[in-house]
Design an enzyme around this catalytic site. Structure first.
Site, PDB file in Angstrom:
ATOM      1  N   GLY A 190       0.820  -1.210   0.000  1.00  0.00           N
ATOM      2  CA  GLY A 190       0.000   0.000   0.000  1.00  0.00           C
ATOM      3  C   GLY A 190       0.856   1.263   0.000  1.00  0.00           C
ATOM      4  CB  ILE A 251      -0.990   9.986   5.402  1.00  0.00           C
ATOM      5  CG1 ILE A 251      -0.085  10.401   6.566  1.00  0.00           C
ATOM      6  CG2 ILE A 251      -0.613  10.749   4.134  1.00  0.00           C
ATOM      7  CD1 ILE A 251       1.226   9.691   6.594  1.00  0.00           C
ATOM      8  CE1 TYR A 485      11.575  -4.489   3.254  1.00  0.00           C
ATOM      9  CE2 TYR A 485      13.940  -4.504   3.544  1.00  0.00           C
ATOM     10  CZ  TYR A 485      12.835  -4.500   2.721  1.00  0.00           C
ATOM     11  OH  TYR A 485      13.004  -4.525   1.356  1.00  0.00           O
TER      12      TYR A 485
HETATM   13  P1  FDA Z   1       0.099  -1.368   6.228  1.00  0.00           P
HETATM   14  O1  FDA Z   1      -1.242  -0.948   5.808  1.00  0.00           O
HETATM   15  O2  FDA Z   1       0.218  -2.649   6.983  1.00  0.00           O
HETATM   16  O3  FDA Z   1       0.788  -0.178   7.026  1.00  0.00           O
HETATM   17  C1  FDA Z   1       2.108  -0.225   7.494  1.00  0.00           C
HETATM   18  C2  FDA Z   1       2.281   0.798   8.626  1.00  0.00           C
HETATM   19  O4  FDA Z   1       1.980   2.097   8.152  1.00  0.00           O
HETATM   20  C3  FDA Z   1       1.335   0.567   9.807  1.00  0.00           C
HETATM   21  O5  FDA Z   1       1.942   1.033  10.992  1.00  0.00           O
HETATM   22  C4  FDA Z   1       0.155   1.427   9.466  1.00  0.00           C
HETATM   23  O6  FDA Z   1      -0.646   1.794  10.577  1.00  0.00           O
HETATM   24  C5  FDA Z   1       0.833   2.632   8.829  1.00  0.00           C
HETATM   25  N1  FDA Z   1      -0.027   3.237   7.829  1.00  0.00           N
HETATM   26  C6  FDA Z   1      -0.500   2.650   6.701  1.00  0.00           C
HETATM   27  N2  FDA Z   1      -1.212   3.514   6.004  1.00  0.00           N
HETATM   28  C7  FDA Z   1      -1.215   4.674   6.703  1.00  0.00           C
HETATM   29  C8  FDA Z   1      -1.811   5.929   6.478  1.00  0.00           C
HETATM   30  N3  FDA Z   1      -2.543   6.155   5.391  1.00  0.00           N
HETATM   31  N4  FDA Z   1      -1.645   6.901   7.404  1.00  0.00           N
HETATM   32  C9  FDA Z   1      -0.891   6.675   8.520  1.00  0.00           C
HETATM   33  N5  FDA Z   1      -0.298   5.495   8.768  1.00  0.00           N
HETATM   34  C10 FDA Z   1      -0.456   4.502   7.863  1.00  0.00           C
HETATM   35  N6  FDA Z   1       9.450  -2.010   1.093  1.00  0.00           N
HETATM   36  C11 FDA Z   1      10.278  -1.345   0.262  1.00  0.00           C
HETATM   37  O7  FDA Z   1      10.757  -0.259   0.601  1.00  0.00           O
HETATM   38  N7  FDA Z   1      10.558  -1.854  -0.975  1.00  0.00           N
HETATM   39  C12 FDA Z   1      10.031  -3.020  -1.410  1.00  0.00           C
HETATM   40  O8  FDA Z   1      10.294  -3.450  -2.541  1.00  0.00           O
HETATM   41  C13 FDA Z   1       9.164  -3.738  -0.530  1.00  0.00           C
HETATM   42  N8  FDA Z   1       8.615  -4.932  -0.917  1.00  0.00           N
HETATM   43  C14 FDA Z   1       7.769  -5.590  -0.057  1.00  0.00           C
HETATM   44  C15 FDA Z   1       7.202  -6.810  -0.442  1.00  0.00           C
HETATM   45  C16 FDA Z   1       6.354  -7.469   0.418  1.00  0.00           C
HETATM   46  C17 FDA Z   1       5.761  -8.772  -0.017  1.00  0.00           C
HETATM   47  C18 FDA Z   1       6.054  -6.937   1.683  1.00  0.00           C
HETATM   48  C19 FDA Z   1       5.140  -7.669   2.629  1.00  0.00           C
HETATM   49  C20 FDA Z   1       6.609  -5.731   2.074  1.00  0.00           C
HETATM   50  C21 FDA Z   1       7.486  -5.050   1.215  1.00  0.00           C
HETATM   51  N9  FDA Z   1       8.057  -3.848   1.583  1.00  0.00           N
HETATM   52  C22 FDA Z   1       8.889  -3.196   0.730  1.00  0.00           C
HETATM   53  C23 FDA Z   1       7.774  -3.274   2.906  1.00  0.00           C
HETATM   54  C24 FDA Z   1       6.631  -2.272   2.819  1.00  0.00           C
HETATM   55  O9  FDA Z   1       7.134  -1.059   2.272  1.00  0.00           O
HETATM   56  C25 FDA Z   1       6.088  -1.989   4.234  1.00  0.00           C
HETATM   57  O10 FDA Z   1       5.609  -3.171   4.800  1.00  0.00           O
HETATM   58  C26 FDA Z   1       4.995  -0.924   4.182  1.00  0.00           C
HETATM   59  O11 FDA Z   1       4.850  -0.344   5.448  1.00  0.00           O
HETATM   60  C27 FDA Z   1       3.685  -1.515   3.737  1.00  0.00           C
HETATM   61  O12 FDA Z   1       2.735  -0.516   3.557  1.00  0.00           O
HETATM   62  P2  FDA Z   1       1.195  -0.948   3.558  1.00  0.00           P
HETATM   63  O13 FDA Z   1       0.386   0.257   3.412  1.00  0.00           O
HETATM   64  O14 FDA Z   1       1.001  -2.075   2.624  1.00  0.00           O
HETATM   65  O15 FDA Z   1       1.087  -1.575   5.009  1.00  0.00           O
END
Ligand code: FDA
Length: 542
Positions: A190, A251, A485
Site C-alpha cells: 500500500g 495520511i 521492514y
Molecule cells: P500497512 O497498511 O500494513 O501499514 C504499514 C504501517 O503504516 C502501519 O503502521 C500502518 O498503521 C501505517 N499506515 C498505513 N497507512 C497509513 C496511512 N494512510 N496513514 C498513517 N499510517 C499509515 N518495502 C520497500 O521499501 N521496498 C520493497 O520493494 C518492498 N517490498 C515488499 C514486499 C512485500 C511482499 C512486503 C510484505 C513488504 C514489502 N516492503 C517493501 C515493505 C513495505 O514497504 C512496508 O511493509 C509498508 O509499510 C507496507 O505498507 P502498507 O500500506 O502495505 O502496510
C-alpha cells in the site's frame, strides 16, 4: 502548490465541531465499560452521515463482528499469517469513502476511548496496521480511498493512501511510457505505509526513495483536522516522509513527482552457486555495487537451492538481478568495466519498457497483461519473520562462509542484498527521517517463511540466531534497521506508551539522529499520544 482538497461537506463540518466540543480525554473514556463504548462509538460515527449519506452507505463502511463481511475484510490484505494467530480483533473496521469519514472515525474513537489502527495495503511485517495490544480498537482500512490522478504536463500525480503500488504504476503507464515512480517492487504494497516509511525500489539509486519524491500530503490529525502541507507545517510534513505515518495521523493522499524513464531498459538475472564461485562473485559485488553508475541497479538475492550444477544437492545460490536504465549494449560495456568476472553476455539480457520491468520484478511471467498490477490480492501469503541490517564495510570471505552455513539450516530462508550509493548518497541523513544515506554499501533483508503455526517458534529462533551471528559484520552504534521492514525484536513501547529512553532502543536504529526530532514533532502534533502502537514515536513529558 497544495493539493486541491480540503473540501469537506458543510454538514460534516458541523458534526465534527459539535463532536470535538464533546470530547473527553482518552484516558477517562478508556476507563468506562467497553461494550457501551461500542454502541456509542457506532452511533457517534453513523450520526455524522445521516443527513448527507443514506443508511446503506453508512452501513457499508462500518463493520462489526456481527457483520458477515467482517472476517473476510479483516484478513483481506494481510500478508503475514503469523499475525492472525491469537491476535485481538478490532471492535469495528471502518472502510471510509470520503475524507470526512476518516475525520469522524478519529473524532469518535478519541471520544469513546478506542485505539485506532490505520491500514492501507496491510503489508506491515508485524501487523501493526490491524493488530493491537491495546483494546478496544478499530481499524480504519483505506481500501476505498485509492483514487489516482496522473498529470503528465506537471510531471506529478495525486494518489490516495489506499492505492497499491501496482495500481499507481498501472495508472502511470496508462498515461505515458516516459515516466515512472521510484517505489517498491511488490505491487500489492500500500502507498500509505510504504511512502510514510521511506519506500525503495529498482529506481532508488537514480531518484531516491518514494518519500524523497513527495511534494505534498493530506493528513487527518489527532484532533480530526484535515491538513495539507501548508497547514500541517514543514515539521510534520518532514516527519511523515520516512518517520512512519501511524504515529502522526491518518495520511489520506500524496502529491508525488513522477520521474523520467527511458523507452528501453534492460534486465538480467545471472545465478551462481557456491560451486560456480558464488562467494567470490559476492565479494566482488560488495566492492562495486554501490559505486556503479546510478542507471544500474544490481541486487543480489541469496537462497538455498537444489542446484543441478551441484548434482541436485543443497547449495547456496546467488542471483545477481539487474535493472539498467538503457539499452543492453551500454549495459554490457559498463559491466565489462565494473564486474567482468560475472561474464555477462548479450543473451543474458532482455530489453523491455520500464513498466514491463515492473512486472518482471514483481515476479509475473513475461507477457502478463498490465492489468495484473491491479490485482490487490497478495500473490502469496505465508507465515514469515524478517529483519534488516546495513553493511558499511565488505564482509570477509570467512564471514560469508559462516553465513552460508547458517542459511543451509533453513530451506526457506532468503537474503536480499540491495546496493546503496548513487542518489541515495547525495541526500543528507536529515533531509527526511530516513537516515540510511551515504556510507552504506548495501542493505540486507533476512527473510524466513513457513506454513504452519506450530513451526513459528523454531523459525523465529533461527532468525534471531542468524541476526546475532551477523552483528560483527554490520553497522554498529546503532545497529541500523529499515522501518518498513518492521521488527518488534528491536524493542517495543510498554503499553504503547514509552518514555524517550525506552523508545530509543528501537527508535535510534530506524532513525538514528532523526529520532529526537521525530519525538519533538510528535509532542507538538499529538501531545496526548492518541496515535500510538508498539513502535510509535513517544512524546516528551510535559
Ligand atoms: P500497512 O497498511 O500494513 O501499514 C504499514 C504501517 O503504516 C502501519 O503502521 C500502518 O498503521 C501505517 N499506515 C498505513 N497507512 C497509513 C496511512 N494512510 N496513514 C498513517 N499510517 C499509515 N518495502 C520497500 O521499501 N521496498 C520493497 O520493494 C518492498 N517490498 C515488499 C514486499 C512485500 C511482499 C512486503 C510484505 C513488504 C514489502 N516492503 C517493501 C515493505 C513495505 O514497504 C512496508 O511493509 C509498508 O509499510 C507496507 O505498507 P502498507 O500500506 O502495505 O502496510
Amino acid at each position: 502548490m497544495g493539493i486541491s482538497y480540503l473540501k469537506s461537506l458543510p454538514l460534516i463540518l458541523i458534526f465534527i465541531l459539535i463532536t470535538v466540543s464533546a470530547w473527553s480525554s482518552p484516558s477517562t473514556a478508556a476507563s468506562s465499560n467497553s461494550s457501551s463504548h461500542n454502541g456509542s462509538f457506532q452511533q457517534c460515527f453513523s450520526s455524522g452521515f445521516q443527513h448527507s449519506y443514506n443508511s446503506t452507505t453508512s452501513g457499508s463502511m462500518i463493520f462489526s463482528k456481527n457483520n458477515s463481511a467482517y472476517a473476510s475484510l479483516l484478513k483481506s490484505s494481510v500478508r503475514n499469517l503469523r499475525l492472525l494467530i491469537n491476535s485481538s480483533e478490532p471492535q469495528f473496521i471502518i472502510s471510509p469513502f470520503h475524507d470526512s469519514h476518516v475525520q469522524a472515525a478519529v473524532i469518535c474513537s478519541k471520544k469513546h476511548g478506542m485505539q485506532v489502527r490505520v491500514r492501507s495495503g496491510g503489508h506491515d511485517y508485524e501487523g501493526l496496521s490491524y493488530v493491537s495490544d491495546i483494546v478496544p480498537f478499530i481499524i480504519i482500512d483505506l481500501v476505498n480511498l485509492r483514487s489516482i490522478s496522473i498529470n503528465v504536463e506537471n510531471e506529478s500525480a495525486s494518489v490516495e493512501s489506499g492505492a497499491t503500488l501496482g495500481e499507481l504504476y498501472y495508472k502511470i503507464a496508462e498515461k505515458s511510457n516516459a515516466y515512472g515512480f521510484p517505489a517498491g517492487s511488490c505491487p500489492t504494497v500500500g502507498v500509505g505505509g510504504h511512502f510514510s516509511g521511506g519506500g525503495f525500489g529498482t529506481l532508488f539509486r537514480k531518484y531516491g526513495l518514494a518519500a524523497d519524491n513527495v511534494m505534498d500530503a493530506k493528513i487527518v490529525d489527532a484532533d480530526g483536522k484535515l491538513l495539507d502541507r501548508k497547514s500541517m507545517g514543514e515539521d510534520l510534513f518532514w516527519a511523515i516522509r520516512g518517520g512512519g505515518g501511524s504515529s502522526f495521523g491518518v495520511i489520506l493522499a500524496w502529491k508525488i513527482r513522477l520521474v523520467p524513464v527511458p523507452p528501453v531498459v534492460t534486465i538480467f538475472n545471472v545465478k551462481k552457486t557456491l560451486e560456480q564461485g558464488a562467494t567470490e562473485h559476492l565479494q566482488k559485488w560488495q566492492a562495486i555495487a554501490s559505486k556503479l553508475h546510478e542507471d544500474l541497479f544490481l541486487h543480489a538475492v541469496v537462497d538455498v537451492a537444489n542446484a543441478p550444477s551441484n548434482g541436485g544437492s543443497k547449495t547456496i545460490q546467488i542471483s545477481f538481478i539487474s535493472l539498467f536504465l538503457g539499452p543492453a549494449e551500454r549495459l554490457l560495456l559498463l559491466m565489462k568495466v565494473s564486474f567482468p568476472e560475472l561474464a555477462l553476455e548479450r543473451n543474458n539480457c532482455t530489453e523491455m519498457s520500464w513498466i514491463q520491468s515492473v512486472l518482471y520484478f514483481a515476479g509475473f511471467p513475461s507477457r502478463s497483461p498490465l492489468r495484473v498490477l491491479l490485482d490487490r490480492s497478495p500473490q502469496s501469503k505465508s507465515f514469515f519473520k524478517a529483519k534488516s541490517d546495513y553493511v558499511k564495510e565488505s564482509i570477509s570471505k570467512a564471514g560469508l562462509e559462516g553465513l552460508w552455513q547458517r542459511l543451509m539450516e533453513e530451506q526457506t530462508s532468503l537474503l536480499i542484498l540491495t546496493p546503496y550509493g548513487g542518489k541515495m548518497s547525495d541526500i543528507s541523513d536529515s533531509e527526511t527521517p530516513f537516515p540510511h544515506r551515504s556510507g552504506n554499501l548495501y542493505q540486507i533483508q533476512y527473510l524466513v517463511t513457513w506454513d504452519s503455526d506450530n513451526e513459528t517458534q523454531q523459525h523465529i529462533g533461527w532468525m534471531r540466531t542468524l541476526y546475532a551471528y551477523m552483528a560483527p559484520y554490520v553497522s554498529k552504534s546503532p545497529r541500523a534497521a529499515y522501518l518498513n521492514y518492521r521488527d518488534l525484536d528491536l524493542g517495543q513501547n510498554d503499553n504503547n506508551n514509552a518514555s524517550y529512553a525506552q523508545a530509543s532502543t528501537w527508535g535510534l536504529k530506524y532513525f538514528k539522529n532523526n529520532f529526537k526530532r521525530l519525538v519533538h514533532v510528535k509532542t507538538v502534533v499529538d501531545p496526548s499520544n492518541f496515535f500510538r502502537n508498539e513502535q510509535s514515536i513517544p512524546v516528551f513529558p510535559s
